[in-house]
Design a protein around this motif. Structure first.
Motif, PDB file in Angstrom:
ATOM      1  N   ARG A  61       0.841  -1.208   0.000  1.00 22.09           N
ATOM      2  CA  ARG A  61       0.000   0.000   0.000  1.00 22.09           C
ATOM      3  C   ARG A  61       0.875   1.257   0.000  1.00 22.09           C
ATOM      4  NH1 ARG A  61      -2.346  -3.085   3.902  1.00 22.09           N
ATOM      5  NH2 ARG A  61      -1.525  -1.718   5.533  1.00 22.09           N
ATOM      6  N   VAL A  73       1.460   4.225  -3.133  1.00 14.47           N
ATOM      7  CA  VAL A  73       1.389   5.684  -2.993  1.00 14.47           C
ATOM      8  C   VAL A  73       2.636   6.337  -3.590  1.00 14.47           C
ATOM      9  CG1 VAL A  73       1.267   7.591  -1.343  1.00 14.47           C
ATOM     10  CG2 VAL A  73      -0.159   5.558  -1.011  1.00 14.47           C
ATOM     11  N   ARG A 100       2.313   6.144  -7.340  1.00 15.74           N
ATOM     12  CA  ARG A 100       1.306   7.103  -7.815  1.00 15.74           C
ATOM     13  C   ARG A 100       1.883   8.513  -7.801  1.00 15.74           C
ATOM     14  NH1 ARG A 100      -2.539   6.011  -4.344  1.00 15.74           N
ATOM     15  NH2 ARG A 100      -3.278   4.299  -5.634  1.00 15.74           N
ATOM     16  N   SER A 149       0.909   4.114 -12.806  1.00 19.82           N
ATOM     17  CA  SER A 149      -0.478   3.734 -12.532  1.00 19.82           C
ATOM     18  C   SER A 149      -0.664   2.232 -12.348  1.00 19.82           C
ATOM     19  CB  SER A 149      -1.393   4.217 -13.660  1.00 19.82           C
ATOM     20  OG  SER A 149      -0.970   3.675 -14.896  1.00 19.82           O
ATOM     21  N   CYS A 197       0.154   4.155   5.119  1.00 20.62           N
ATOM     22  CA  CYS A 197      -0.706   4.592   4.017  1.00 20.62           C
ATOM     23  C   CYS A 197      -1.895   3.646   3.888  1.00 20.62           C
ATOM     24  CB  CYS A 197       0.064   4.585   2.696  1.00 20.62           C
ATOM     25  SG  CYS A 197       1.504   5.659   2.626  1.00 20.62           S
ATOM     26  N   SER A 198      -3.019   4.197   3.502  1.00 21.63           N
ATOM     27  CA  SER A 198      -4.182   3.350   3.197  1.00 21.63           C
ATOM     28  C   SER A 198      -4.053   2.783   1.791  1.00 21.63           C
ATOM     29  CB  SER A 198      -5.470   4.166   3.300  1.00 21.63           C
ATOM     30  OG  SER A 198      -5.548   5.095   2.218  1.00 21.63           O
ATOM     31  N   GLY A 199      -3.210   3.420   0.988  1.00 22.45           N
ATOM     32  CA  GLY A 199      -3.059   3.027  -0.411  1.00 22.45           C
ATOM     33  C   GLY A 199      -3.826   3.920  -1.351  1.00 22.45           C
ATOM     34  N   MET A 200      -4.669   4.789  -0.817  1.00 20.94           N
ATOM     35  CA  MET A 200      -5.493   5.679  -1.647  1.00 20.94           C
ATOM     36  C   MET A 200      -4.905   7.087  -1.745  1.00 20.94           C
ATOM     37  SD  MET A 200      -7.602   3.474  -2.517  1.00 20.94           S
ATOM     38  CE  MET A 200      -8.634   4.504  -3.534  1.00 20.94           C
ATOM     39  N   GLU A 201      -3.885   7.394  -0.966  1.00 23.68           N
ATOM     40  CA  GLU A 201      -3.289   8.722  -0.983  1.00 23.68           C
ATOM     41  C   GLU A 201      -2.611   8.978  -2.332  1.00 23.68           C
ATOM     42  OE1 GLU A 201      -3.193   7.107   3.221  1.00 23.68           O
ATOM     43  OE2 GLU A 201      -2.614   6.351   1.263  1.00 23.68           O
ATOM     44  N   HIS A 202      -2.446  10.260  -2.651  1.00 21.71           N
ATOM     45  CA  HIS A 202      -1.797  10.649  -3.902  1.00 21.71           C
ATOM     46  C   HIS A 202      -0.305  10.886  -3.728  1.00 21.71           C
ATOM     47  CE1 HIS A 202      -5.542  10.893  -6.079  1.00 21.71           C
ATOM     48  NE2 HIS A 202      -6.053  11.503  -5.037  1.00 21.71           N
ATOM     49  N   CYS A 207       0.333  10.368   3.960  1.00 20.07           N
ATOM     50  CA  CYS A 207       0.221   9.174   4.798  1.00 20.07           C
ATOM     51  C   CYS A 207       0.536   9.500   6.253  1.00 20.07           C
ATOM     52  CB  CYS A 207       1.182   8.094   4.309  1.00 20.07           C
ATOM     53  SG  CYS A 207       0.851   7.544   2.626  1.00 20.07           S
TER      54      CYS A 207
END
Length: 174
Positions: free
Chosen positions: A83, A87, A90, A95, A120-125, A130
């Motif tokens: 995760r 990040v 990304r 991608s 990190c949740s893994g959804m951060e940009h 994080c």
């Protein structure tokens, strides 16, 4: 200038609210404004410190380094997961899937170890979004530097056996 009804006036936010509805304001639709007073906002995404990958075989992989306090430093692999790697990738513009690597997989860094226990949740940009303890506080050595492989593709070993090539019985000889 906008057109149509003006819905909010006298808005006062502290900055901790999750929506405008939580800010102090006049009642919805109650206002004494003209469109010449329309408010606007410009949002820049928070990206935190710059990130780079070092000592990989391509630009898609390497030891993770962040630029803090005027110098590049590594990230400790304690708690380092796919995760977290996603990040970083990304943030660098990749991608595809991401794979975390630890234990100085891409070699040991030489500067400071800036970050430890990234969450990190893994959804951060960006890595700066994080959760983490204070920078500069860690219990790591460079043999624990974190790395990533971006646009990771797991290599599968092809099964070259044909159904007719499989033995029908086996005899164990001693």
């Amino acid at each position: 200038q906008g057109s149509g009804p003006i819905l909010l006036d006298e808005v006062e936010c502290s900055g901790n609210e999750l929506s405008l509805d939580q800010c102090r304001k006049s009642d919805w639709g109650q206002q004494n404004c003209d469109h010449i007073e329309d408010a606007g906002v410009s949002c820049d995404p928070f990206t935190g410190p710059p990130v780079r990958l070092v000592d990989g075989e391509s630009t898609k992989e390497g030891r993770v380094e962040v630029f803090l306090n005027g110098q590049w430093g590594s990230v400790c692999d304690e708690g380092w997961t796919d995760r977290d790697a996603a990040v970083v990738c990304r943030q660098l513009g990749f991608s595809g899937a991401a794979k975390a690597r630890g234990m100085a997989y891409f070699g040991e860094g030489h500067g400071p170890i800036h970050l430890d226990n990234i969450e990190c949740s893994g959804m951060e940009h960006a890595l700066g979004e994080c959760g983490r303890p204070d920078t500069g506080t860690h219990s790591c050595w460079h043999n624990e530097d974190a790395g990533v492989i971006c646009d990771y593709v797991e290599e599968k070993i092809p099964d070259i056996r044909k159904a007719g090539d499989l033995p029908t019985s086996c005899v164990l000889k001693s």
